[in-house]
Design a protein around this motif. Structure first.
Motif, PDB file in Angstrom:
ATOM      1  N   CYS A  46      44.770  41.121  39.974  1.00 37.64           N
ATOM      2  CA  CYS A  46      44.184  42.457  40.126  1.00 37.64           C
ATOM      3  C   CYS A  46      45.243  43.510  40.395  1.00 37.64           C
ATOM      4  O   CYS A  46      45.124  44.646  39.946  1.00 37.64           O
ATOM      5  CB  CYS A  46      43.144  42.458  41.239  1.00 37.64           C
ATOM      6  N   TYR A 103      46.703  44.166  36.955  1.00 39.39           N
ATOM      7  CA  TYR A 103      45.731  44.716  36.019  1.00 39.39           C
ATOM      8  C   TYR A 103      45.289  46.114  36.441  1.00 39.39           C
ATOM      9  O   TYR A 103      45.188  47.023  35.640  1.00 39.39           O
ATOM     10  CB  TYR A 103      44.543  43.772  35.952  1.00 39.39           C
ATOM     11  N   LYS A 114      44.659  50.249  34.715  1.00 43.50           N
ATOM     12  CA  LYS A 114      43.296  50.559  34.280  1.00 43.50           C
ATOM     13  C   LYS A 114      42.580  51.407  35.314  1.00 43.50           C
ATOM     14  O   LYS A 114      42.613  51.087  36.486  1.00 43.50           O
ATOM     15  CB  LYS A 114      42.535  49.234  34.129  1.00 43.50           C
ATOM     16  N   LEU A 130      38.985  38.730  30.105  1.00 44.99           N
ATOM     17  CA  LEU A 130      39.239  39.026  31.523  1.00 44.99           C
ATOM     18  C   LEU A 130      38.747  37.915  32.431  1.00 44.99           C
ATOM     19  O   LEU A 130      39.402  37.567  33.410  1.00 44.99           O
ATOM     20  CB  LEU A 130      38.544  40.329  31.919  1.00 44.99           C
TER      21      LEU A 130
END
Length: 311
Positions: free
Chosen positions: A56, A59, A63, A301
């Motif tokens: 996370c 990522y 995003k 994902l």
């Protein structure tokens, strides 16, 4: 006097509008765990937690997720007595989890005599989005949050078998009819009328279609969109593949009564064989190479977050 815009930007919700990194990993409170037999389950748990957390971090920085808090928590069940939040992932043991939550909450004496309909249609358990903002925040920050996941292809095939290969008064007329109408050339009148007999390949065409004739459904929605694992910092990540030991360890962590064990039974169509890797392989044979790749991409994902190997 504050303008409305300023008021909005200072409300707690604004924190959820842009991206925010999950807070540091809180250590799990293991003071209630009895006996030394949980060592392996615990070390698997710690690996999963730090894996998801690291994922996370990488990522999230790329995003932006603009989602309303109330939507983020709409799939999370609340059990106030033992301070548990459980995010429901269908086809990953959720019926038995709801039975367990009902027992924890004092709504039932045992998980074994609660019917399927009572679990899914009796309004016994509250969801987190039914509380006010303060109630949501307090619980998110203080309760033990858990999610149980499953290999994405297995979960998908399991959902297809459950909803389309058995009589179903909702999925056949609502999804089946729309799917047959759009993807089956030369469909006969009976199929168009009942929506029964959808083939796996047709179901996948619907799943991958950006102009779906009927919306998504929680049984095949990505876990990343059901439970937002990079925005909500789950304390415990269980896997369907090790469901019983994970669930029973979790019950120890939250101080459940010693006699409460996670039920072993298969909730529906108990005579069917469980959806296994071998069963999945048979279904995937019906797809072209490209469809298989696109289906994997659709769940990309989920594969990454929970460290599942790609098929």
């Amino acid at each position: 006097h504050l303008s409305d815009q300023q008021k909005i930007s200072e409300s707690p919700l604004s924190r959820f509008r842009g991206v925010y990194l999950p807070p540091a990993l809180h250590p799990l409170n293991k003071t209630l765990v009895k006996g030394g037999k949980w060592k392996d389950v615990d070390s698997a748990q710690e690996k999963r937690r730090s894996f998801l957390h690291d994922f996370c971090k990488k990522y999230n920085s790329r995003k932006k997720l603009r989602t309303h808090l109330v939507h983020l928590v709409s799939r999370i069940y609340v059990e106030d007595r033992h301070k548990v939040l459980y995010c429901e992932v269908p086809k990953a043991g959720c019926s038995n989890w709801k039975r367990v939550l009902m027992v924890l909450n004092g709504l039932a004496a045992s998980a074994h005599n609660i019917s399927h309909d009572d679990v899914h249609y009796g309004k016994h358990l509250r969801k987190l989005d039914s509380y006010d903002l303060k109630g949501i925040y307090t619980r998110l920050n203080t309760y033990t949050k858990t999610i149980f996941v499953r290999d994405p292809m297995e979960r998908l095939v399991s959902a297809f078998r459950d909803k389309f290969e058995h009589p179903n008064s909702y999925y056949h007329p609502v999804f089946g009819r729309a799917i047959i109408k759009k993807y089956r050339h030369n469909a006969n009148e009976e199929a168009l009328k009942t929506g029964s007999g959808v083939k796996f390949k047709e179901f996948i065409q619907y799943l991958l279609d950006s102009h779906r004739p009927v919306g998504m459904d929680i049984h095949w929605e990505q876990v990343s969109k059901l439970c937002y694992p990079c925005l909500i910092n789950y304390d415990f990540i269980g896997k369907f593949e090790t469901l019983e030991e994970d669930a029973n360890y979790f019950l120890q962590l939250v101080g459940a009564p010693a006699e409460l064990k996670f039920p072993k039974f298969k909730d529906r169509h108990s005579s069917d064989e469980r959806t296994s890797a071998e069963v999945v392989r048979q279904y995937l044979k019906e797809l072209s190479k490209e469809e298989r790749q696109l289906t994997y991409d659709f769940y990309y994902l989920d594969y990454l977050m929970f460290n599942y190997t790609s098929p």
